[in-house]
Scaffold this motif. Structure first.
Motif, short mmCIF file in Angstrom:
data_model
loop_
_atom_site.label_atom_id
_atom_site.label_comp_id
_atom_site.label_asym_id
_atom_site.label_seq_id
_atom_site.Cartn_x
_atom_site.Cartn_y
_atom_site.Cartn_z
N ILE A 1 54.76 -38.19 9.37
CA ILE A 1 55.20 -39.65 9.26
C ILE A 1 54.38 -40.10 8.22
CG2 ILE A 1 56.15 -40.01 11.51
CD1 ILE A 1 53.64 -41.66 12.07
N TYR A 2 53.21 -39.58 7.67
CA TYR A 2 52.34 -40.41 6.69
C TYR A 2 52.72 -39.75 5.33
CZ TYR A 2 49.40 -40.89 10.56
OH TYR A 2 48.76 -41.29 11.96
N GLU A 3 52.78 -40.94 4.64
CA GLU A 3 53.11 -40.82 2.93
C GLU A 3 52.06 -41.58 2.23
OE1 GLU A 3 56.67 -42.97 1.75
OE2 GLU A 3 57.06 -43.08 3.71
N ASN A 4 50.90 -41.97 2.65
CA ASN A 4 49.99 -42.58 1.83
C ASN A 4 49.41 -41.59 1.05
OD1 ASN A 4 47.41 -41.75 3.18
ND2 ASN A 4 48.60 -42.53 4.97
N ASN A 5 48.76 -42.00 -0.22
CA ASN A 5 48.15 -41.05 -1.30
C ASN A 5 47.00 -40.33 -0.50
OD1 ASN A 5 49.73 -41.98 -3.23
ND2 ASN A 5 48.22 -43.28 -4.14
N GLU A 6 46.13 -41.01 0.28
CA GLU A 6 45.15 -40.44 0.87
C GLU A 6 45.48 -38.93 1.76
OE1 GLU A 6 41.02 -41.16 3.53
OE2 GLU A 6 42.47 -42.85 3.08
N GLN A 7 46.49 -39.32 2.49
CA GLN A 7 46.97 -38.23 3.40
C GLN A 7 47.38 -37.08 2.73
OE1 GLN A 7 46.28 -37.89 6.35
NE2 GLN A 7 45.90 -39.67 7.51
N VAL A 8 48.34 -37.48 1.79
CA VAL A 8 48.95 -36.48 0.95
C VAL A 8 48.10 -35.48 0.07
CG1 VAL A 8 50.51 -35.96 -1.05
CG2 VAL A 8 51.23 -37.89 0.62
N PHE A 9 47.22 -36.18 -0.63
CA PHE A 9 46.20 -35.37 -1.41
C PHE A 9 45.20 -34.67 -0.55
CE2 PHE A 9 47.63 -38.07 -4.78
CZ PHE A 9 48.14 -37.16 -5.58
N GLU A 10 44.94 -35.22 0.66
CA GLU A 10 43.83 -34.22 1.55
C GLU A 10 44.55 -33.13 2.24
OE1 GLU A 10 40.51 -34.47 2.31
OE2 GLU A 10 40.49 -35.86 0.57
N ALA A 11 45.92 -33.43 2.38
CA ALA A 11 46.59 -32.11 3.06
C ALA A 11 46.79 -30.91 2.01
CB ALA A 11 47.88 -32.68 3.47
N LEU A 12 47.08 -31.51 0.77
CA LEU A 12 47.10 -30.41 -0.33
C LEU A 12 45.81 -29.66 -0.74
CD1 LEU A 12 49.72 -32.52 -2.80
CD2 LEU A 12 50.34 -30.43 -1.19
N LYS A 13 44.79 -30.62 -0.67
CA LYS A 13 43.32 -30.06 -0.82
C LYS A 13 43.04 -29.10 0.16
CE LYS A 13 38.64 -31.66 -1.80
NZ LYS A 13 37.79 -32.99 -1.99
N ALA A 14 43.40 -29.27 1.38
CA ALA A 14 43.12 -28.66 2.51
C ALA A 14 43.65 -27.22 2.46
CB ALA A 14 43.41 -29.36 3.81
N GLY A 15 44.78 -26.91 1.60
CA GLY A 15 45.68 -25.77 1.54
C GLY A 15 46.89 -25.79 1.85
N ALA A 16 47.49 -26.85 2.10
CA ALA A 16 49.05 -27.03 2.21
C ALA A 16 49.83 -26.87 1.01
CB ALA A 16 49.43 -28.43 2.89
N SER A 17 50.89 -26.34 1.11
CA SER A 17 51.72 -25.87 -0.21
C SER A 17 52.81 -26.70 -0.04
CB SER A 17 52.05 -24.45 -0.32
OG SER A 17 50.80 -23.57 -0.61
N GLY A 18 53.13 -27.46 1.03
CA GLY A 18 54.67 -28.32 1.19
C GLY A 18 54.11 -29.50 1.78
N TYR A 19 55.00 -30.68 1.61
CA TYR A 19 54.71 -31.93 2.34
C TYR A 19 55.89 -32.44 2.80
CZ TYR A 19 51.86 -35.88 3.85
OH TYR A 19 51.09 -36.94 4.53
N LEU A 20 56.40 -32.32 3.97
CA LEU A 20 57.72 -33.24 4.26
C LEU A 20 57.59 -34.30 5.13
CD1 LEU A 20 60.25 -30.32 4.77
CD2 LEU A 20 59.85 -31.60 2.70
N LEU A 21 58.56 -35.38 5.13
CA LEU A 21 58.40 -36.28 5.97
C LEU A 21 59.40 -36.08 7.29
CD1 LEU A 21 58.49 -39.48 3.77
CD2 LEU A 21 56.66 -38.41 4.60
N LYS A 22 59.11 -36.66 8.32
CA LYS A 22 59.79 -36.32 9.53
C LYS A 22 61.12 -36.94 9.52
CE LYS A 22 56.12 -35.49 12.79
NZ LYS A 22 55.29 -35.57 14.06
N THR A 23 61.48 -37.73 8.33
CA THR A 23 62.84 -37.91 8.39
C THR A 23 63.51 -36.98 7.67
OG1 THR A 23 62.07 -39.30 5.97
CG2 THR A 23 62.20 -40.62 8.07
N THR A 24 63.22 -35.97 7.32
CA THR A 24 63.91 -34.89 6.58
C THR A 24 64.95 -34.32 7.62
OG1 THR A 24 61.88 -34.20 5.40
CG2 THR A 24 63.52 -32.69 5.31
N PRO A 25 66.20 -34.58 6.79
CA PRO A 25 67.39 -33.91 7.50
C PRO A 25 67.11 -32.23 7.87
CG PRO A 25 68.09 -35.23 5.69
CD PRO A 25 66.76 -35.02 5.55
N PRO A 26 67.75 -31.77 8.97
CA PRO A 26 67.60 -30.45 9.37
C PRO A 26 68.06 -29.46 8.23
CG PRO A 26 68.50 -31.42 11.26
CD PRO A 26 68.58 -32.49 10.00
#
Length: 219
Positions: free
Chosen positions: A87-112
């Motif tokens: 559910i998080y879309e703030n800059n800090e969470q986004v970039f920390e996740a990418l820095k950690a090694g994630a290659s994609g980032y989707l919000l839970k509002t994403t349709p199936p």
């Protein structure tokens, strides 16, 4: 017959976790090989299971999803891709996740249907992101590019590709919108990575993060 894409899920909310399992089970392309309600168990078992994709929530009990990805990126096979689903879309969470090694980032509002398409893109080597997240990455990239390194300016076509990506279009939709082949979209994204002086797709988000930290991050 092509082998199924193996997926593991780390999500503490049971209804969401079961919904994602059901979504994957309803597709012939994917095989859910494990699902977890906490990061600790996933961190113990996933290196042995060797899934193609790990779908990871951020706000987990105990160890966070970002910390789990950072650990798993070093213990799982290099081919394993990590997709944040949160559910998080703030800059800090986004970039920390990418820095950690994630290659994609989707919000839970994403349709199936978009979730499945994102998994396909991730497996094919792309970096799927919800449109809100893509805008943040693009904005950060552009601000730093224009302010500090004229050599990294994008061509008009590259800017069009990134604009379409920021609007949430998938690679095929970008290709249709611009009247080019999907392979051409991928080639232009590869050129952007080359301008960032990275060796592969996994390094690109980290380089964007490092550049963003040196300058200002868009709100």
């Amino acid at each position: 017959m092509k082998n199924q894409i193996t997926v593991s899920i780390v999500e503490d909310l049971e209804d969401i976790r079961e919904g994602m399992v059901a979504l994957l089970q309803g597709s012939d392309e994917f095989l859910c090989i494990a699902s977890y309600g906490d990061a600790e168990t996933a961190m113990r078992e996933l290196p042995e299971l060797r899934p193609d994709i790990v779908i990871m929530d951020i706000n987990l009990p105990g160890i966070s999803g970002i910390s789990a990805v950072r650990h798993l990126a070093g213990s799982c096979p290099a081919a394993t891709q990590f997709l944040m689903f949160t559910i998080y879309e703030n800059n800090e969470q986004v970039f920390e996740a990418l820095k950690a090694g994630a290659s994609g980032y989707l919000l839970k509002t994403t349709p199936p249907s978009e979730m499945l398409e994102a998994l396909r893109e991730l497996y094919a080597g792309g970096s799927p992101m919800s449109s809100q997240i893509a805008r943040k990455v693009v904005r950060s990239f552009r601000q730093d590019t224009m302010a500090r390194d004229e050599a990294l300016r994008l061509t008009a076509r590259e800017s069009e590709v990134l604009d379409a990506l920021a609007r949430g279009l998938l690679y095929k939709e970008i290709a249709d919108h611009l009247g080019i082949q999907t392979s051409a979209v991928r080639q232009r994204i590869h050129k952007i990575y080359a301008k960032l002086h990275v060796q592969n797709r996994n390094e690109a988000p980290n380089r964007i993060r490092r550049r963003a930290c040196e300058g200002s991050i868009g709100s």
